[in-house]
Write a protein that holds these residues in place. Structure first.
Motif, short mmCIF file in Angstrom:
data_model
loop_
_atom_site.label_atom_id
_atom_site.label_comp_id
_atom_site.label_asym_id
_atom_site.label_seq_id
_atom_site.Cartn_x
_atom_site.Cartn_y
_atom_site.Cartn_z
N PHE A 58 -7.83 7.23 -4.85
CA PHE A 58 -7.57 5.86 -4.54
C PHE A 58 -8.58 4.59 -5.04
O PHE A 58 -8.09 3.78 -5.52
CB PHE A 58 -7.29 5.74 -3.02
N SER A 59 -9.79 4.92 -4.62
CA SER A 59 -10.65 4.09 -5.11
C SER A 59 -10.91 4.01 -6.61
O SER A 59 -10.99 2.75 -7.35
CB SER A 59 -12.10 4.66 -4.82
N LYS A 60 -10.93 5.03 -7.41
CA LYS A 60 -10.96 5.00 -9.06
C LYS A 60 -9.65 4.26 -9.30
O LYS A 60 -9.98 3.45 -10.43
CB LYS A 60 -10.88 6.29 -9.24
N ILE A 61 -8.62 4.54 -8.85
CA ILE A 61 -7.13 3.62 -9.41
C ILE A 61 -7.30 2.37 -9.18
O ILE A 61 -7.22 1.55 -10.12
CB ILE A 61 -6.07 4.30 -8.77
N ARG A 62 -7.89 1.93 -7.87
CA ARG A 62 -7.98 0.41 -7.47
C ARG A 62 -8.98 -0.16 -8.26
O ARG A 62 -8.97 -1.31 -8.68
CB ARG A 62 -7.95 0.37 -6.04
N TYR A 118 5.14 -8.86 -12.11
CA TYR A 118 5.72 -8.08 -10.90
C TYR A 118 5.56 -6.57 -11.03
O TYR A 118 5.28 -5.99 -10.12
CB TYR A 118 7.20 -8.54 -11.17
N PRO A 119 5.90 -5.94 -12.16
CA PRO A 119 5.74 -4.49 -12.23
C PRO A 119 4.29 -3.92 -11.76
O PRO A 119 4.18 -3.00 -10.97
CB PRO A 119 5.94 -4.17 -13.69
N ILE A 120 3.37 -4.75 -12.09
CA ILE A 120 2.03 -4.49 -11.74
C ILE A 120 1.72 -4.49 -9.98
O ILE A 120 1.25 -3.73 -9.37
CB ILE A 120 0.78 -5.37 -12.28
N LEU A 127 1.57 2.19 -4.70
CA LEU A 127 0.16 2.83 -4.58
C LEU A 127 -0.26 3.11 -3.38
O LEU A 127 -0.74 3.91 -2.74
CB LEU A 127 -0.86 2.34 -5.57
N SER A 128 -0.45 1.75 -2.54
CA SER A 128 -0.76 1.66 -1.21
C SER A 128 -0.04 2.24 -0.30
O SER A 128 -0.40 2.95 0.66
CB SER A 128 -0.86 -0.02 -0.78
N LYS A 129 1.32 2.33 -0.26
CA LYS A 129 2.33 3.10 0.26
C LYS A 129 2.03 4.74 0.13
O LYS A 129 1.87 5.76 1.30
CB LYS A 129 3.66 2.84 -0.18
#
Length: 438
Positions: A58-62, A118-120, A127-129
């Motif tokens: 999660f950290s790497k993606i964010r 919007y897609p982002i 992602l958060s979900k």
């Protein structure tokens, strides 16, 4: 020419994105120093194996999203200029009334970029979900998205209309007059934030747990902080993350606790968080923040007032901008603002981290509860799947708070200092007792 510039901009962005991908996913790694392995700061001591894996992914993606989204914003605005879309927006709303023309242009630009991004935004929501941070239903998220659109558009509209009016009236000193108007505007926004804007998103109400409220107010009294009420906000329908903060100024200032924090932490841990927020008040961080904000705005506007005309004089034909007072120059203005803010992140984040460290130390001075402090930080890390020791670039560009590894070490150092002081005091007392009398 515009086509070549567009292609060059896209290629440059792709190369940058690839470079950041390898840095985030295959290069940089904060890790835990060997000397801290097995200590309370080591996530392996308070996170499960699954939480560790989720936190890393999660950290790497964010982090990757952070580093590519802002430059993507610059790319979009440049393409709007290169392709002539900005000039087309201006022609579609051609009218003699400047305010109406500029307002309508901004609406078209804002709506277009909102659709592009919007897609982002939706991906970040999903992602958060997927990682269990967000609990918000899509309908609720869309409601907040629409509110965001109109709130941000409304404030941006006011700023843009005044800004371009000033540019037309004073081509040389518009930046200084704009800065002068920023002072009352910023204070006004801070004043209305808790009572006008925040309630649009969530429901706020007095803290239900009166016993806890009494403890918090007693703590505030010890710190000589005037406060009569503590508010809680219903966030459990939107997130599993934990948070608490002090917001507003003057009569509208308030202490706010998320209900997720109330449901997940003990009273001692909540009191430590409150003491931390009180530390910001006692240390005058809000006023330092306002002063820093105003200075940065002054410097930023001064730089833009010099850089923007130079860019237009050199590349006006490619950008399809004739002069700075043309409303179609707005995308260039947005790029420069975003670029300067991005470059200033390391400095502003450093100042913020210093203030947060001081607030942590103050909380320890006020509560003296190191155990609650450590468990609070551990719970915060678990709830938000935080990266306890991020890579260097991630830390300086993203982290307004010290990483959890550093915050827990601050508590550990403070505890050691207190222990040493206690030992010294005890030894001194013993010396007094054993010292022969004259």
């Amino acid at each position: 020419m515009s086509k070549k510039w567009s292609i060059a901009a896209i290629i440059l962005y792709v190369v940058y994105a690839i470079g950041m991908y390898f840095y985030i996913f295959h290069g940089a790694s904060g890790g835990v120093p060997a000397t801290l392995k097995g200590t309370v700061a080591d996530p392996e001591t308070f996170m499960t194996e699954r939480e560790l894996l989720l936190s890393d992914d999660f950290s790497k993606i964010r982090n990757f999203l952070f580093f590519i989204i802002t430059p993507f914003e610059w790319l979009v605005y440049f393409l709007i200029l290169f392709t002539g879309l900005s000039r087309a927006f201006e022609k579609w709303v051609d009218t003699k009334w400047k305010l109406i023309k500029n307002g309508a242009y901004l609406f078209l630009l804002y709506l277009f970029t909102t659709i592009i991004f919007y897609p982002i935004d939706y991906y970040r929501y999903t992602l958060s979900k997927d990682y269990g941070i967000s609990t918000q239903e899509f309908s609720s998220w869309m409601r907040d998205f629409v509110i965001d659109f109109w709130v941000n558009f409304g404030t941006t509209l006011l700023v843009v209309l005044v800004l371009y009016w000033l540019i037309q009236k004073s081509a040389k000193k518009w930046w200084f007059y704009a800065w002068l108007l920023t002072i009352p505007f910023a204070i006004f926004m801070m004043y209305i934030q808790p009572v006008v804007i925040d309630p649009l998103y969530n429901e706020f109400y007095p803290l239900k747990d009166k016993e806890l409220e009494e403890k918090i107010l007693s703590l505030a009294d010890q710190a000589n902080i005037p406060s009569e009420h503590v508010f809680e906000v219903d966030m459990s329908e939107k997130t599993n993350a934990l948070n608490a903060y002090v917001t507003g100024i003057g009569d509208n200032s308030r202490i706010v606790l998320w209900d997720t924090t109330l449901n997940s932490l003990t009273d001692e841990e909540i009191l430590f968080i409150m003491a931390h927020e009180m530390g910001h008040y006692v240390e005058k961080h809000i006023y330092i923040g306002i002063a820093s904000y105003l200075v940065s705005i002054l410097v930023g506007l001064w730089l833009i007032a010099r850089i923007m005309p130079w860019i237009i004089s050199r590349f006006g034909n490619v950008l399809k901008i004739e002069k700075i007072s043309d409303i179609r120059s707005l995308p260039l203005f947005f790029v420069l603002v975003s670029f300067l803010l991005f470059l200033s992140n390391p400095l502003s984040n450093y100042i913020s981290r210093v203030q947060e460290t001081r607030a942590d130390e103050y909380a320890m001075e006020l509560t003296g509860n190191a155990e609650a402090a450590v468990s609070t930080f551990q719970n915060l890390a678990k709830a938000g799947l935080s990266e306890v020791n991020p890579p260097f670039l991630v830390k300086i560009f993203r982290y307004t708070h010290p990483p959890m590894l550093e915050r827990i070490n601050t508590i550990a150092r403070y505890s050691d200092l207190n222990e040493n002081e206690s030992e010294t005091e005890t030894e001194t007392e013993k010396e007094k007792q054993t010292k022969p009398k004259d």
